[in-house]
Motif scaffolding. Structure first.
Motif, PDB file in Angstrom:
ATOM      1  N   TYR B  32       2.478   7.333 -15.100  1.00 50.80           N
ATOM      2  CA  TYR B  32       2.685   7.367 -13.656  1.00 50.80           C
ATOM      3  C   TYR B  32       3.466   6.126 -13.231  1.00 50.80           C
ATOM      4  CZ  TYR B  32      -0.860  11.030 -13.581  1.00 50.80           C
ATOM      5  OH  TYR B  32      -1.563  12.181 -13.802  1.00 50.80           O
ATOM      6  N   VAL B  33       4.665   6.336 -12.716  1.00 47.32           N
ATOM      7  CA  VAL B  33       5.418   5.244 -12.095  1.00 47.32           C
ATOM      8  C   VAL B  33       4.962   5.209 -10.636  1.00 47.32           C
ATOM      9  CG1 VAL B  33       7.699   4.375 -11.471  1.00 47.32           C
ATOM     10  CG2 VAL B  33       7.343   5.497 -13.679  1.00 47.32           C
ATOM     11  N   VAL B  34       4.406   4.068 -10.209  1.00 41.31           N
ATOM     12  CA  VAL B  34       3.704   3.983  -8.928  1.00 41.31           C
ATOM     13  C   VAL B  34       4.511   3.164  -7.922  1.00 41.31           C
ATOM     14  CG1 VAL B  34       1.559   3.285  -7.798  1.00 41.31           C
ATOM     15  CG2 VAL B  34       1.533   3.996 -10.212  1.00 41.31           C
ATOM     16  N   ASP B  35       4.756   3.751  -6.774  1.00 33.49           N
ATOM     17  CA  ASP B  35       5.342   3.016  -5.651  1.00 33.49           C
ATOM     18  C   ASP B  35       4.267   2.783  -4.608  1.00 33.49           C
ATOM     19  OD1 ASP B  35       8.064   2.725  -6.434  1.00 33.49           O
ATOM     20  OD2 ASP B  35       8.334   4.860  -6.103  1.00 33.49           O
ATOM     21  N   ALA B  36       4.014   1.510  -4.293  1.00 36.93           N
ATOM     22  CA  ALA B  36       3.059   1.151  -3.233  1.00 36.93           C
ATOM     23  C   ALA B  36       3.860   0.631  -2.051  1.00 36.93           C
ATOM     24  CB  ALA B  36       2.092   0.084  -3.729  1.00 36.93           C
ATOM     25  N   THR B  37       3.725   1.328  -0.912  1.00 40.57           N
ATOM     26  CA  THR B  37       4.511   1.015   0.279  1.00 40.57           C
ATOM     27  C   THR B  37       3.588   0.508   1.379  1.00 40.57           C
ATOM     28  OG1 THR B  37       5.903   2.903  -0.330  1.00 40.57           O
ATOM     29  CG2 THR B  37       6.263   1.947   1.843  1.00 40.57           C
ATOM     30  N   PHE B  38       3.877  -0.692   1.878  1.00 42.68           N
ATOM     31  CA  PHE B  38       3.064  -1.329   2.914  1.00 42.68           C
ATOM     32  C   PHE B  38       3.828  -1.297   4.227  1.00 42.68           C
ATOM     33  CE2 PHE B  38       2.136  -3.053  -1.223  1.00 42.68           C
ATOM     34  CZ  PHE B  38       0.755  -3.010  -1.280  1.00 42.68           C
ATOM     35  N   ARG B  39       3.171  -0.872   5.312  1.00 39.92           N
ATOM     36  CA  ARG B  39       3.840  -0.710   6.602  1.00 39.92           C
ATOM     37  C   ARG B  39       3.252  -1.667   7.643  1.00 39.92           C
ATOM     38  NH1 ARG B  39       6.503   3.736   5.202  1.00 39.92           N
ATOM     39  NH2 ARG B  39       5.402   5.477   4.240  1.00 39.92           N
ATOM     40  N   ARG B  40       4.112  -2.097   8.569  1.00 40.02           N
ATOM     41  CA  ARG B  40       3.695  -3.069   9.581  1.00 40.02           C
ATOM     42  C   ARG B  40       4.653  -2.954  10.758  1.00 40.02           C
ATOM     43  NH1 ARG B  40       1.455  -8.716   7.986  1.00 40.02           N
ATOM     44  NH2 ARG B  40       1.379  -9.760   9.996  1.00 40.02           N
ATOM     45  N   ALA B  41       4.108  -2.917  11.961  1.00 43.34           N
ATOM     46  CA  ALA B  41       4.955  -2.717  13.147  1.00 43.34           C
ATOM     47  C   ALA B  41       5.856  -3.922  13.399  1.00 43.34           C
ATOM     48  CB  ALA B  41       4.089  -2.424  14.373  1.00 43.34           C
ATOM     49  N   GLY B 103      -3.115  -7.767   8.516  1.00 44.75           N
ATOM     50  CA  GLY B 103      -2.341  -7.327   9.667  1.00 44.75           C
ATOM     51  C   GLY B 103      -1.413  -6.158   9.400  1.00 44.75           C
ATOM     52  N   LEU B 104      -1.642  -5.461   8.294  1.00 47.00           N
ATOM     53  CA  LEU B 104      -0.814  -4.283   7.996  1.00 47.00           C
ATOM     54  C   LEU B 104      -1.284  -3.081   8.803  1.00 47.00           C
ATOM     55  CD1 LEU B 104      -0.685  -4.801   4.148  1.00 47.00           C
ATOM     56  CD2 LEU B 104       1.237  -5.038   5.737  1.00 47.00           C
ATOM     57  N   ASP B 105      -0.366  -2.137   9.042  1.00 44.31           N
ATOM     58  CA  ASP B 105      -0.687  -0.954   9.841  1.00 44.31           C
ATOM     59  C   ASP B 105      -0.892   0.312   9.022  1.00 44.31           C
ATOM     60  OD1 ASP B 105      -0.606  -2.024  12.570  1.00 44.31           O
ATOM     61  OD2 ASP B 105       1.444  -2.554  12.016  1.00 44.31           O
ATOM     62  N   ARG B 123      -1.958   6.554   4.400  1.00 44.07           N
ATOM     63  CA  ARG B 123      -3.071   6.348   5.308  1.00 44.07           C
ATOM     64  C   ARG B 123      -2.807   5.158   6.236  1.00 44.07           C
ATOM     65  NH1 ARG B 123      -8.284   3.558   2.888  1.00 44.07           N
ATOM     66  NH2 ARG B 123      -7.973   2.389   4.812  1.00 44.07           N
ATOM     67  N   ALA B 124      -3.528   5.161   7.344  1.00 44.79           N
ATOM     68  CA  ALA B 124      -3.480   4.033   8.270  1.00 44.79           C
ATOM     69  C   ALA B 124      -4.377   2.917   7.734  1.00 44.79           C
ATOM     70  CB  ALA B 124      -3.954   4.472   9.655  1.00 44.79           C
ATOM     71  N   LEU B 125      -4.182   1.735   8.272  1.00 45.83           N
ATOM     72  CA  LEU B 125      -5.021   0.593   7.885  1.00 45.83           C
ATOM     73  C   LEU B 125      -5.677   0.021   9.131  1.00 45.83           C
ATOM     74  CD1 LEU B 125      -2.921  -1.330   5.229  1.00 45.83           C
ATOM     75  CD2 LEU B 125      -4.978   0.016   4.894  1.00 45.83           C
TER      76      LEU B 125
END
Lengths: 125, 125, 125, 125, 125, 125
Positions: B32-41, B103-105, B123-125
């Protein structure tokens, strides 16, 4: 929702200020492969989101103003860390101005800095 | 909305229970090649979504607990089909704990199991 | 002939001297995604070309000496254009020293500088 | 939200009507590498979004009706510009019919027409 | 041996004659993502295999003569199956003429027609 | 020299014997994305290296005998480390038998086990 994406790239030098950046506080550089994604709820009369040639030209012009430069020397970035995230927003906001009035609903800009890391900024129009 | 992504991989053995899985009911395996994406406004004071080194370390640690294992023998997965979708959620939820308070969203985890198939959980954080 | 490849990357600033380089004569930078390929006519007793962990460590160490630097300031490159081709040879020759005595027959190093351009150097061992 | 993606491709000839298309008004062609992404808020009892074999078969069948054809000669596209965007919607809507009743919440179809351009259509189910 | 590669693409319609081609005997089309690789035993005085701008221009010009066309209507291909292999040789031979006298030792042209198939032609200079 | 490549994949479980393999001595697994490359000095009367459909079928059949299995339980691999390199040779030799008599000059098989590692075996025919 429809999307159209065009890809281009630019190559710059820069450095970061802040302990969190570790060795990236030294002057180094990056190739950014840039994906500009234009979104629109409904296609126009030609059956497109945006003229892909126009989209590619707009992106090339905006990247041309950054390409082959040391961002540490650019007045526009004085006092700003030119992180991948921050550059994505700069490019997205300039594209937003360029396509103003074309009926688009949003756009996103992704900057791939290596085979293992990238950053995006997306906004409404 | 800003996003930052880091990529890593892990390699496991497992089998599935259920007729829908056909020959994948036999013990087999996957990379499994894994992409972890972190989102923040909004970006933090350093101009980033998350310290990319910290993000990469968090992902490596979580994948290290799964890497080079037969998931059929892991107590944590007893009675569960370790499908690509289900593993994406496991990894996303562990990452969510790790980055709590930063503080990630939101975050998303994508597992690429071949050049023609992948699965994500966001998912949301 | 067998081959094994490991991939890593590094990010540097530099400039070129010579009219042929046009705007790349300015200080700019690049991400190089590096593929190091090791060749061997016959597998060893373990059934491998080279221990992939050792290969990845050797590559990481060599790239670590270049990573996050301005190559224009490095004494080792004084008077030399650090083109993609030239850097591929530097890395290949350092890898060659590192794997000396392991029974390999050749190696190649490819530096991908964008989604549309790359350069390689390959040599016997 | 969970997603599962399968990839396939098809190869067609077509031409466009409208000055905006420039030389693409001539009869030419394209390979479209197609990503079909199925979304679902919660996994089913088997721990999946959709049986990946069924998803791949549905996509292959739909693309098979377009593959190796001149779209200018297809009655279904009479008077329509078969742009990448428009074809993404055609394929997404046919997939939506195919997976009706499976409990999915949405799907997206992306058509990659080259290494620098692609288009998507996404919809609820 | 050094190599430098540049990538571009073109989009054409064509059909094949011969039972072996099955449904590809119908008029259809393809996007070809083209990699042109230039080889040279020793770098020139600037430290390069070939000026990458000149290489990209040469490739763009040659692909421009094929792009957005129906190859079945082109006199130059009368009586010839324009297979991926055959087109790779046509482009390689035209590039060879273009770079004659630059001191190169060989070149290769690869045409990627989808995510699962490609063809190459390589020759000495 | 001409080449044609087809891509497919398979997913297996296995373990390795030997200290050099570290944690990969445990039962784990891998997805191998396989590129089979067929070489030929001159094209046949149809203008091809090999019928790409026949090539893809041959590869699919050979991979089908390995897919969704635990290689540690396969008699054919008793006492052998099923490394990526070794599997590349197994598949190449089976393909060589399959295409015997078709006038090919060589073939290569590459197994990509992740986004950062792969192995190849190439041979004359």
């Amino acid at each position: 929702m429809f999307s159209v994406n065009v890809r281009d790239h630019f190559m710059i030098a820069h450095s970061f200020r802040g302990d969190v950046f570790g060795p990236a506080q030294r002057l180094h550089g990056a190739t950014y492969v840039v994906d500009a994604t234009f979104r629109r709820a409904n296609l126009d009369a030609d059956g497109i989101v945006i003229d892909i040639g126009r989209a590619a030209d707009a992106l090339r012009t905006i990247l041309g103003e950054l390409n082959y430069r040391n961002l540490d020397d650019e007045e526009q970035f004085a006092g700003v860390n030119t992180t991948t995230e921050a550059l994505a927003k700069v490019i997205a906001d300039r594209l937003a101005e360029d396509v103003d009035g074309l009926g688009l609903d949003g756009l996103a800009v992704t900057l791939r800095e290596s085979h293992v890391a990238w950053a995006s900024y997306e906004r409404a129009l």
